[in-house]
Design an enzyme around this catalytic site. Structure first.
Site, PDB file in Angstrom:
ATOM      1  N   GLY A 218       0.797  -1.215   0.000  1.00 54.36           N
ATOM      2  CA  GLY A 218       0.000   0.000   0.000  1.00 54.36           C
ATOM      3  C   GLY A 218       0.828   1.263   0.000  1.00 54.36           C
ATOM      4  N   GLY A 220       2.499   4.430   1.398  1.00 56.76           N
ATOM      5  CA  GLY A 220       3.033   4.786   2.703  1.00 56.76           C
ATOM      6  C   GLY A 220       4.401   4.190   2.942  1.00 56.76           C
ATOM      7  N   GLU A 243      -2.106  -1.588  -6.432  1.00 56.64           N
ATOM      8  CA  GLU A 243      -2.590  -0.251  -6.777  1.00 56.64           C
ATOM      9  C   GLU A 243      -1.420   0.645  -7.159  1.00 56.64           C
ATOM     10  OE1 GLU A 243      -5.392   1.711  -3.977  1.00 56.64           O
ATOM     11  OE2 GLU A 243      -3.629   2.915  -3.532  1.00 56.64           O
TER      12      GLU A 243
END
Length: 444
Positions: A218, A220, A243
């Site tokens: 993800g 971050g 993603e």
């Protein structure tokens, strides 16, 4: 008229191109490296001619001239689907409004509900067939351009051209005007060295990842740090379905770990929806047949993710409460980022054969005044719930891993307190007792 005659006929200066924008219009900047730097600067020059021009974007790294030239938001109103660090700063200053979403739904929102008067996006130079590659913004750009009344392309000579499954190009016939000009080098976001706590978290997750697993990392620092640390393991034949493609994947590729050989969906190809990172990453994804981009409504769809066996989703959060609710986009009422694809991949990885979904966090953080706070909280008070307790699976801190699937409220409280920082465990037990989710038989 030849293709290049048609191109020249559509060519405008940035200042000429933005004359099409009127007061009250909705204007779209798409996402990340698709941000139209020259067009934004030209539109900012028209500030005093315009009022209430509403702009949408997300994960834009700035500066956004239309925002910075109008601190009272009388002329330009900027709105973000998912805040970058720069957009978070704008939000803190009251200059950026958030649009709640789940990333797979963004383009369907445009398709069914939203107005786009003018869409402006950066793209790679036109090829000999009249197509422009939408590069790192392809996860959402084509769907937004299709909805727009008027499409302006800003040609950025530095953008990588990324092979895609569908939706990665737009043809000159579907473009209203084209802008050229010199651009600064692409912004870079190399992975920072992991902290001691992040290394400990990575070691907690590693036993759950097997040869042939496909990874989603993800947005971050923490997921990227975990991904980079995987490069130093003995794991083999890892895959990418994500993603965001970041430098963690490039490091895995360099280490020979990322092959995509065992993927059950698009074997031998890494699949992504967005990309940003270092210059080395941009060079790696440029015209690389082993790396494909596709719209996020496809990449992030749980039914797509579920087709990938042994899917491992690794995301981060800001806080978790003792009920298992996960907040990844706000600290109290202060907005930080966005829902993004976290819920997409929690759902999809749980549906995958052999899949696992992890939410990782350091057990504590320090406030600006130096005070130490627990990320595991008794209950939320104003924090935005990103992932509901009904979809909380593996939770990880440097103190351990727990799986909340099917657990009662009192089991969840016990398990979460068990991976909290030791300094806060007694107070969390007292809170759990007060909230009626602690049994006398629970461990102390």
């Amino acid at each position: 008229m030849t293709l290049y005659e048609k191109y020249r006929a559509k060519k405008r200066t940035p200042e000429e191109a933005v004359r099409v924008i009127h007061s009250g219009d909705w204007v779209d900047y798409t996402t990340n490296l698709g941000f139209p730097v020259l067009l934004d600067a030209a539109l900012a020059k028209r500030r005093d001619e315009l009022r209430d021009v509403k702009i949408r974007g997300n994960l834009i790294f700035g500066p956004i001239r239309t925002v910075e030239c109008d601190p009272k938001r009388e002329h330009f109103i900027y709105n973000s689907w998912h805040c970058s660090a720069y957009e978070r700063k704008l939000s803190d200053e009251g200059l950026c409004s958030f649009i709640p979403m789940i990333f797979r739904n963004v383009v369907p929102y445009y398709r069914h509900f939203l107005t786009v008067n003018v869409a402006m996006v950066s793209a790679a130079p036109m090829d000999k067939h009249g197509y422009f590659n939408l590069s790192c913004a392809a996860g959402v750009a084509r769907g937004i351009l299709d909805k727009a009344d008027y499409v302006i392309l800003e040609i950025n000579e530095h953008l990588p051209e990324i092979d895609g499954i569908f939706g990665e190009y737009i043809h000159l016939d579907n473009v209203d005007c084209v802008v050229e000009g010199e651009h600064p080098p692409l912004p870079e976001f190399p992975i920072a060295p992991p902290t001691e706590a992040e290394e400990r978290i990575a070691r907690q997750v590693l036993p759950y990842i097997t040869d042939g697993s496909t990874l989603q990392l993800g947005i971050g620092a923490l997921p990227n740090a975990i991904g980079a640390l995987l490069a130093d393991t003995d794991l083999k034949d890892l895959g990418m379905h994500t993603e965001l493609c970041s430098d963690a994947y490039y490091k895995l590729y360099q280490a020979g770990k990322l092959t995509n050989h065992r993927k059950t969906l698009y074997p031998d190809k890494g699949v992504m929806g967005l990309a940003f990172g270092s210059k080395a990453l941009y060079e790696w994804i440029d015209r690389n047949p082993g790396v494909n981009i596709a719209p996020l409504e496809y990449v992030n769809a749980p039914e797509t993710i579920a087709q990938v066996d042994n899917m491992v989703s690794i995301n981060s959060c800001i806080a978790v409460d003792l009920y298992g609710q996960i907040s990844s986009e706000s600290a109290g009422t202060r907005h930080i980022s966005g829902t993004g694809g976290q819920l997409d991949f929690l759902t999809g990885a749980a549906m995958s054969r052999g899949g696992k979904a992890f939410i990782c966090m350091t057990s504590t953080y320090r406030a600006k005044d130096g005070a130490l706070h627990s990320r595991i909280q008794p209950k939320f008070s104003g924090d935005i719930v990103t992932s509901p307790r009904s979809q909380a699976y593996y939770l990880v801190t440097e103190y351990g891993v727990v799986n909340l699937t099917g657990r009662t409220t009192w089991e969840r409280a016990e398990m979460l307190i068990g991976i909290a920082h030791p300094e806060f465990r007694d107070s969390l037990i007292a809170d759990a007792e007060a909230q009626g989710i602690w049994r006398q038989s629970n461990k102390r």
